[in-house]
Design a protein around this motif. Structure first.
Motif, short mmCIF file in Angstrom:
data_model
loop_
_atom_site.label_atom_id
_atom_site.label_comp_id
_atom_site.label_asym_id
_atom_site.label_seq_id
_atom_site.Cartn_x
_atom_site.Cartn_y
_atom_site.Cartn_z
N TYR A 27 4.66 -1.34 14.28
CA TYR A 27 3.33 -1.45 13.63
C TYR A 27 3.45 -2.17 12.29
N ARG A 28 4.48 -1.77 11.51
CA ARG A 28 4.64 -2.35 10.17
C ARG A 28 4.87 -3.86 10.24
N ARG A 29 5.63 -4.28 11.24
CA ARG A 29 5.88 -5.72 11.37
C ARG A 29 4.59 -6.48 11.65
N GLN A 30 3.70 -5.85 12.38
CA GLN A 30 2.40 -6.51 12.65
C GLN A 30 1.50 -6.45 11.42
N ASP A 31 1.54 -5.31 10.71
CA ASP A 31 0.72 -5.18 9.49
C ASP A 31 1.02 -6.30 8.51
N GLU A 86 -5.89 0.10 14.73
CA GLU A 86 -6.49 -0.92 13.86
C GLU A 86 -5.65 -1.02 12.58
N ARG A 87 -5.48 -2.27 12.10
CA ARG A 87 -4.56 -2.55 11.00
C ARG A 87 -4.94 -1.91 9.66
N ASP A 88 -6.21 -2.04 9.24
CA ASP A 88 -6.56 -1.66 7.86
C ASP A 88 -6.64 -0.16 7.67
N ALA A 89 -7.42 0.52 8.53
CA ALA A 89 -7.59 1.97 8.37
C ALA A 89 -6.52 2.74 9.15
N LEU A 112 -1.20 -7.50 5.33
CA LEU A 112 -2.05 -8.67 5.05
C LEU A 112 -3.41 -8.38 5.65
N HIS A 113 -4.39 -8.13 4.79
CA HIS A 113 -5.75 -7.86 5.28
C HIS A 113 -6.43 -9.20 5.57
N GLN A 142 0.83 -1.20 0.00
CA GLN A 142 0.00 0.00 0.00
C GLN A 142 0.87 1.26 0.00
N LYS A 143 0.57 2.13 -0.97
CA LYS A 143 1.31 3.42 -1.03
C LYS A 143 0.67 4.37 -0.02
N LEU A 144 1.49 4.91 0.88
CA LEU A 144 0.96 5.83 1.89
C LEU A 144 1.17 7.28 1.45
N ASP A 145 0.45 8.21 2.12
CA ASP A 145 0.54 9.63 1.74
C ASP A 145 1.97 10.16 1.85
N ASP A 146 2.73 9.64 2.83
CA ASP A 146 4.10 10.15 3.00
C ASP A 146 5.08 9.55 1.99
#
Ligand code: ATP
Length: 446
Positions: free
Chosen positions: A392-396, A420-423, A343-344, A332-336
């Motif tokens: 956080y990224r490692r959990q995402d 929360e992971r997705d949003a 993994l959803h 996912q490309k983030l704003d920054d």
């Protein structure tokens, strides 16, 4: 349910990326890796085994526990060899195989479109195929001290044959009447000519199968019932509706009345993840004949003596895990400008449900206390190393739905932040309300 065409899907990532994430994070990796691997065999690491167990538990819950008319079974992998003669596997369970005389590789004769170029023929790069011949997919072994023909046994090629062997015993022990089913989850083995597409086609894999025994007058009704149930299961797992479809078989085995596959759109195309079949009374009649035991039943009220018909649902656990992973993977490309891999996963199958992260190592003690209280209910993870963004990224990337951060303010206001992971939204909650808050979200999801 999708009517999507047969074209290859446009997943915006490469299968190699998912395969490498799975190895790096201990989800799934080649078996016997230190010896160079063994083709068609895979190991599920610490997170993979959680994912797979969650999936099996969901299936068991839905198919066995929530119903009065299905019983569970865990049969031995090796059955009496006559079982496989009766089922037709010894004689017929084969795929057509060809060899390339030049590069010496083997292929399934019905999958030559994917054979690629011949590495040994620079000029034409076309393979030089032998005529097709049948190759039996059953894996052979020997039971006992001798290795003669009388000691030959087979590793089961599907889990269901033992269900037919045990039909009468389970029926009588559980005092079930027709219609009722017997379900089991377990390993199956097929000496696939060309294992490929990661775990999709393996030589050792797990199946979750249900054989549902019915009166001959109710075949259509129960086939439709189980088709609906099974499609709903895959949808409830979060598999995208436009990546799921049912494909009815054009040709059927002579004893079958109906057959269909539930297919998922993988990065490598539409492929079967589950088969639903009306097998008629083929299996029970063959096992009656080969064992000499009458497997027909007598209806206590009508006194009708008949062989029940069978509706089968057979899903590959590994293929469903792979579908869940493909379905959920995103770069996912983030704003920054950064990219986060996420993994959803549906919370019910996520290997870790909640991670507890103290903002500083100095906060380890109260954060660990919180993690220990949550651990009694869910598979949790505690991580105090590195900056919080990286944690956080490692959990995402392993699909953890929630992270709880314990910070310095928690010491004074008794609250923590749940992300929360997705949003990636965050809420501040009282520590003693965290378990309840998570329960509401994780329980509903299951
Ligand atoms: P295929 O045509 O892809 O070989 P199949 O029709 O032979 O599959 P079944 O015998 O109907 O498969 O088995 C039921 C389920 O078991 C399949 O839907 C699939 O999910 C799983 N399965 C079968 N073969 C394999 C394999 N080699 N590796 C992983 N899963 C498998």
């Amino acid at each position: 349910m999708s009517e999507a065409p047969d074209a290859k899907p446009s997943y915006p990532w490469r299968m190699e990326d998912l395969v490498s994430l799975c190895a790096r994070r201990g989800l799934i990796f080649p078996s016997s890796e230190i010896y160079g691997g063994i083709n068609g065999f895979w190991d599920y690491g610490p997170l993979g085994v959680e994912l797979k167990n969650n999936l099996k538990a969901l299936w068991w819950q839905r198919v066995v526990r929530e119903r009065d008319d299905v019983e569970g079974l865990d049969s031995s992998i090796i059955c009496h060899p006559r079982t496989w003669e009766a089922s037709g596997h010894v004689e017929h369970f084969s795929d057509p195989m060809v060899d390339c005389r030049a590069c010496k590789k083997r292929f399934r004769a019905d999958q030559l479109d994917d054979a690629g170029k011949c590495s040994a023929r620079e000029g034409s790069s076309q393979h030089d195929f032998t005529p097709a011949r049948n190759f039996n997919l059953m894996l052979k072994t020997f039971v006992g001290a001798s290795e003669d023909a009388a000691a030959v046994a087979w590793l089961r090629a599907e889990t269901c044959q033992a269900i037919f062997n045990d039909f009468k015993r389970v029926k009588d022990a559980s005092r079930q009447k027709i219609p009722f089913g017997i379900a089991q989850i377990g390993k199956a083995f097929r000496n696939e000519i060309n294992p490929r597409n990661f775990t999709f086609r393996s030589r050792e894999f797990e199946q979750a199968e249900l054989e549902f025994f019915i009166h001959p007058s109710e075949r259509e009704k129960w086939f439709a019932h189980w088709m609906d149930e099974r499609v709903r299961f895959h949808r409830d797992l979060g598999l995208q509706p436009d990546r799921l479809r049912v494909k009815h078989h054009d040709t059927l085995a002579h004893y079958a009345k109906a057959g269909a596959d539930i297919e998922f759109l993988f990065p490598f195309g539409w492929q079967e993840i589950e088969g639903i079949h009306d097998r008629g009374d083929w299996d029970l009649s063959r096992h009656s004949e080969f064992s000499g035991k009458d497997l027909a039943i007598t209806d206590e009220e009508t006194k009708e003596h008949y062989l029940p018909m069978v509706i089968e649902t057979s899903v590959g656990v590994d293929r469903t895990c792979l579908a869940v992973l493909c379905n959920g993977y995103e770069e996912q490309k983030l704003d920054d400008g950064e990219t986060r891999t996420v993994l959803h996963l549906h919370p019910a199958v996520a290997p870790i449900k909640v991670a507890v992260l103290p903002l500083s190592k100095k906060l380890a003690e109260p954060a660990q206390k919180l993690e220990r209280s949550l651990r009694r209910r869910w598979n949790t993870f505690y991580d105090e190393a590195g900056n919080i963004g990286r944690r956080y990224r490692r959990q995402d990337e392993v699909g953890t739905p929630f992270c709880v951060t314990y910070d310095f303010e928690s010491e004074t206001d008794g609250q923590v932040t749940v992300r929360e992971r997705d949003a990636m939204t965050q809420v501040r909650l009282p520590i003693d309300g965290v378990r309840r808050w998570l329960e509401e979200r994780l329980e509903v999801a299951a």
